[in-house]
Motif scaffolding. Structure first.
Motif, mmCIF file in Angstrom:
data_model
loop_
_atom_site.group_PDB
_atom_site.id
_atom_site.type_symbol
_atom_site.label_atom_id
_atom_site.label_comp_id
_atom_site.label_asym_id
_atom_site.label_seq_id
_atom_site.Cartn_x
_atom_site.Cartn_y
_atom_site.Cartn_z
ATOM 1 N N VAL A 195 55.235 21.242 25.894
ATOM 2 C CA VAL A 195 53.832 20.944 26.164
ATOM 3 C C VAL A 195 53.644 20.742 27.665
ATOM 4 O O VAL A 195 54.279 19.875 28.272
ATOM 5 C CB VAL A 195 53.372 19.685 25.401
ATOM 6 N N HIS A 196 52.774 21.546 28.224
ATOM 7 C CA HIS A 196 52.443 21.446 29.648
ATOM 8 C C HIS A 196 50.941 21.219 29.778
ATOM 9 O O HIS A 196 50.134 22.034 29.347
ATOM 10 C CB HIS A 196 52.842 22.729 30.378
ATOM 11 N N GLY A 197 50.561 20.061 30.316
ATOM 12 C CA GLY A 197 49.153 19.780 30.544
ATOM 13 C C GLY A 197 48.789 20.070 31.989
ATOM 14 O O GLY A 197 49.554 19.757 32.906
ATOM 15 N N TRP A 198 47.646 20.687 32.194
ATOM 16 C CA TRP A 198 47.272 21.042 33.562
ATOM 17 C C TRP A 198 45.799 20.737 33.831
ATOM 18 O O TRP A 198 44.971 20.698 32.924
ATOM 19 C CB TRP A 198 47.546 22.517 33.840
ATOM 20 N N ASN A 199 45.520 20.495 35.072
ATOM 21 C CA ASN A 199 44.154 20.321 35.567
ATOM 22 C C ASN A 199 43.980 21.200 36.797
ATOM 23 O O ASN A 199 44.949 21.436 37.531
ATOM 24 C CB ASN A 199 43.879 18.854 35.933
ATOM 25 N N PRO A 200 42.780 21.696 37.055
ATOM 26 C CA PRO A 200 42.577 22.580 38.199
ATOM 27 C C PRO A 200 42.705 21.810 39.513
ATOM 28 O O PRO A 200 42.531 20.585 39.550
ATOM 29 C CB PRO A 200 41.144 23.080 38.008
ATOM 30 N N PRO A 201 43.020 22.521 40.595
ATOM 31 C CA PRO A 201 43.017 21.865 41.910
ATOM 32 C C PRO A 201 41.645 21.269 42.192
ATOM 33 O O PRO A 201 40.628 21.737 41.665
ATOM 34 C CB PRO A 201 43.324 23.021 42.875
ATOM 35 N N PRO A 202 41.586 20.220 43.011
ATOM 36 C CA PRO A 202 40.302 19.544 43.275
ATOM 37 C C PRO A 202 39.194 20.472 43.742
ATOM 38 O O PRO A 202 38.041 20.311 43.375
ATOM 39 C CB PRO A 202 40.674 18.515 44.353
ATOM 40 N N LEU A 247 48.116 23.485 28.151
ATOM 41 C CA LEU A 247 46.852 22.918 27.691
ATOM 42 C C LEU A 247 46.080 22.283 28.839
ATOM 43 O O LEU A 247 46.634 21.528 29.646
ATOM 44 C CB LEU A 247 47.114 21.865 26.613
ATOM 45 N N TYR A 248 44.804 22.574 28.885
ATOM 46 C CA TYR A 248 43.936 21.978 29.895
ATOM 47 C C TYR A 248 43.669 20.521 29.548
ATOM 48 O O TYR A 248 43.338 20.183 28.413
ATOM 49 C CB TYR A 248 42.610 22.751 29.947
ATOM 50 N N GLY A 249 43.824 19.634 30.514
ATOM 51 C CA GLY A 249 43.519 18.224 30.285
ATOM 52 C C GLY A 249 44.687 17.314 30.629
ATOM 53 O O GLY A 249 45.663 17.733 31.249
ATOM 54 N N THR A 250 44.569 16.068 30.218
ATOM 55 C CA THR A 250 45.546 15.045 30.567
ATOM 56 C C THR A 250 46.865 15.268 29.842
ATOM 57 O O THR A 250 46.894 15.267 28.599
ATOM 58 C CB THR A 250 45.000 13.647 30.205
ATOM 59 N N PRO A 251 47.980 15.438 30.568
ATOM 60 C CA PRO A 251 49.266 15.701 29.902
ATOM 61 C C PRO A 251 49.677 14.607 28.926
ATOM 62 O O PRO A 251 50.173 14.905 27.835
ATOM 63 C CB PRO A 251 50.248 15.797 31.082
ATOM 64 N N GLY A 252 49.474 13.334 29.301
ATOM 65 C CA GLY A 252 49.874 12.244 28.423
ATOM 66 C C GLY A 252 49.192 12.301 27.071
ATOM 67 O O GLY A 252 49.819 12.072 26.031
ATOM 68 N N SER A 253 47.907 12.616 27.061
ATOM 69 C CA SER A 253 47.165 12.692 25.793
ATOM 70 C C SER A 253 47.686 13.814 24.910
ATOM 71 O O SER A 253 47.844 13.646 23.690
ATOM 72 C CB SER A 253 45.673 12.898 26.075
ATOM 73 N N HIS A 254 47.985 14.964 25.516
ATOM 74 C CA HIS A 254 48.508 16.082 24.737
ATOM 75 C C HIS A 254 49.879 15.750 24.149
ATOM 76 O O HIS A 254 50.184 16.121 23.005
ATOM 77 C CB HIS A 254 48.601 17.333 25.609
ATOM 78 N N LEU A 255 50.710 15.048 24.912
ATOM 79 C CA LEU A 255 52.041 14.697 24.418
ATOM 80 C C LEU A 255 51.961 13.676 23.288
ATOM 81 O O LEU A 255 52.725 13.758 22.315
ATOM 82 C CB LEU A 255 52.894 14.155 25.560
ATOM 83 N N HIS A 279 59.737 2.518 38.970
ATOM 84 C CA HIS A 279 58.516 3.284 38.739
ATOM 85 C C HIS A 279 58.779 4.261 37.606
ATOM 86 O O HIS A 279 59.844 4.863 37.532
ATOM 87 C CB HIS A 279 58.131 4.030 40.012
ATOM 88 N N ILE A 280 57.830 4.400 36.717
ATOM 89 C CA ILE A 280 58.022 5.257 35.556
ATOM 90 C C ILE A 280 57.131 6.489 35.592
ATOM 91 O O ILE A 280 57.534 7.579 35.220
ATOM 92 C CB ILE A 280 57.782 4.451 34.260
ATOM 93 N N GLY A 281 55.905 6.368 36.070
ATOM 94 C CA GLY A 281 54.993 7.498 36.086
ATOM 95 C C GLY A 281 53.966 7.381 34.987
ATOM 96 O O GLY A 281 54.268 6.914 33.879
ATOM 97 N N SER A 282 52.754 7.819 35.267
ATOM 98 C CA SER A 282 51.641 7.592 34.342
ATOM 99 C C SER A 282 51.794 8.344 33.022
ATOM 100 O O SER A 282 51.465 7.820 31.956
ATOM 101 C CB SER A 282 50.325 7.981 35.018
ATOM 102 N N VAL A 283 52.299 9.585 33.075
ATOM 103 C CA VAL A 283 52.435 10.368 31.843
ATOM 104 C C VAL A 283 53.497 9.744 30.940
ATOM 105 O O VAL A 283 53.268 9.507 29.746
ATOM 106 C CB VAL A 283 52.785 11.831 32.162
ATOM 107 N N THR A 284 54.664 9.457 31.502
ATOM 108 C CA THR A 284 55.735 8.837 30.728
ATOM 109 C C THR A 284 55.302 7.475 30.203
ATOM 110 O O THR A 284 55.586 7.111 29.058
ATOM 111 C CB THR A 284 56.997 8.708 31.591
#
Length: 301
Positions: A195-202, A247-255, A279-284
């Motif tokens: 599962v790879h979550g992605w968002n477009p560049p700003p 998948l488009y959107g927040t990676p954590g939610s998709h996982l 430090h753990i990271g927001s997705v993890t």
């Protein structure tokens, strides 16, 4: 020196579930299991209370790991099980046995509740300081939860394993993380769902909701990039069926969504050796708190 599957044991329901999961994983890996019980001394005034006196101390330091080891040996014949008792703050003293382990397994209660030393911020601190893979297991986790339902729709440990889910950042994919996920799927004889979550560049974000052509082009590129990252790994592991989800959107939610139908979720954590190492990271972090399935956190440089 032979590595072990090591589990932190404190007598709580989540640590008992972690010990059972660790026993099953040790059998899959063909490795010994070590139960590590940590006694954290209490302040002197509290230590005089009847419930925290010598008898309670002896129960915690001797009874809990001995009883847990005896039960695991009965349920997992042939498994090499040992125990170790340590004294001190769990965050500090678990680092040493963790470094000697193939896996460190801890119990976790997610966001809710208080109790055993593996719950909440203490467990997260142990994870953030360890440079070996760590698996977090929820209270109540059972072998059948990792398998598909049987033909009657009843949970069963005799059916095939559910897929292993890998959360992958294709901007900086790490070989150790990917290798761990493929190996976990292979020893379970199951598929790997990446599962790879992605968002477009700003600079794209403002126009994206109304520009379907641009959204489609970005989505296709993300999918192509994911396939290129996984291509060599497919060749190394031809027996592992791989499904890719960009998948488009927040990676954590998709996982978290994917975790509900998985046997194990695998995510990464970047090792930091400076002042900000814990430090753990927001997705993890999101997956650890909300995944109902066991979560393996693989540190990488």
């Amino acid at each position: 020196m032979t590595r072990t599957v090591t589990v932190g044991l404190d007598g709580s329901p989540e640590s008992r579930a972690a010990a059972e999961w660790a026993a099953r994983e040790a059998q899959l890996l063909g490795l010994p299991l070590k139960l590590v019980q940590v006694w954290e001394p209490v302040p002197s005034p509290m230590a005089q209370a009847p419930l925290l006196g010598p008898e309670a101390h002896q129960h915690w330091t001797e009874g809990i790991p001995r009883e847990a080891a005896e039960g695991i040996r009965l349920r997992h014949p042939g498994l090499d099980v040992s125990t170790e008792q340590l004294t001190g703050r769990p965050v500090d003293v678990l680092a040493s046995p963790a470094q000697e382990a193939e896996l460190l397994v801890l119990g976790s209660r997610g966001l809710s509740g208080v109790g055993g030393f593996m719950a909440g911020s203490v467990g997260l601190s142990v994870l953030a300081r360890t440079e070996r893979p760590v698996v977090l297991v929820r209270a109540g986790e059972q072998a059948a939860d990792e398998h598909e339902m049987d033909q009657a729709g009843i949970p069963s440990a005799a059916t095939a394993f559910r897929p292993v889910v890998l959360g992958l950042d294709i901007v900086s994919p790490d070989d150790a993380l990917i290798a761990f996920a493929f190996a976990a799927a292979a020893r379970r004889g199951t598929s790997l769902r990446v599962v790879h979550g992605w968002n477009p560049p700003p600079y794209y974000a403002y126009g994206l909701p109304t520009d379907l052509e641009l959204h489609g082009a970005l989505a296709r590129q993300e999918g192509t990039d994911l396939a290129e990252v996984l291509g060599p790994w497919r060749d190394k592991h031809p027996d592992v069926e791989v499904t890719e989800e960009s998948l488009y959107g927040t990676p954590g939610s998709h996982l978290v969504d994917a975790s509900r139908a998985s046997s194990l979720v695998v995510v990464g954590r970047r090792i930091r050796r400076g002042p900000l190492r814990a430090h753990i990271g927001s997705v993890t972090h999101a997956v650890l708190h909300h995944s109902p399935a066991p979560v393996a956190v693989v540190p990488h440089g």
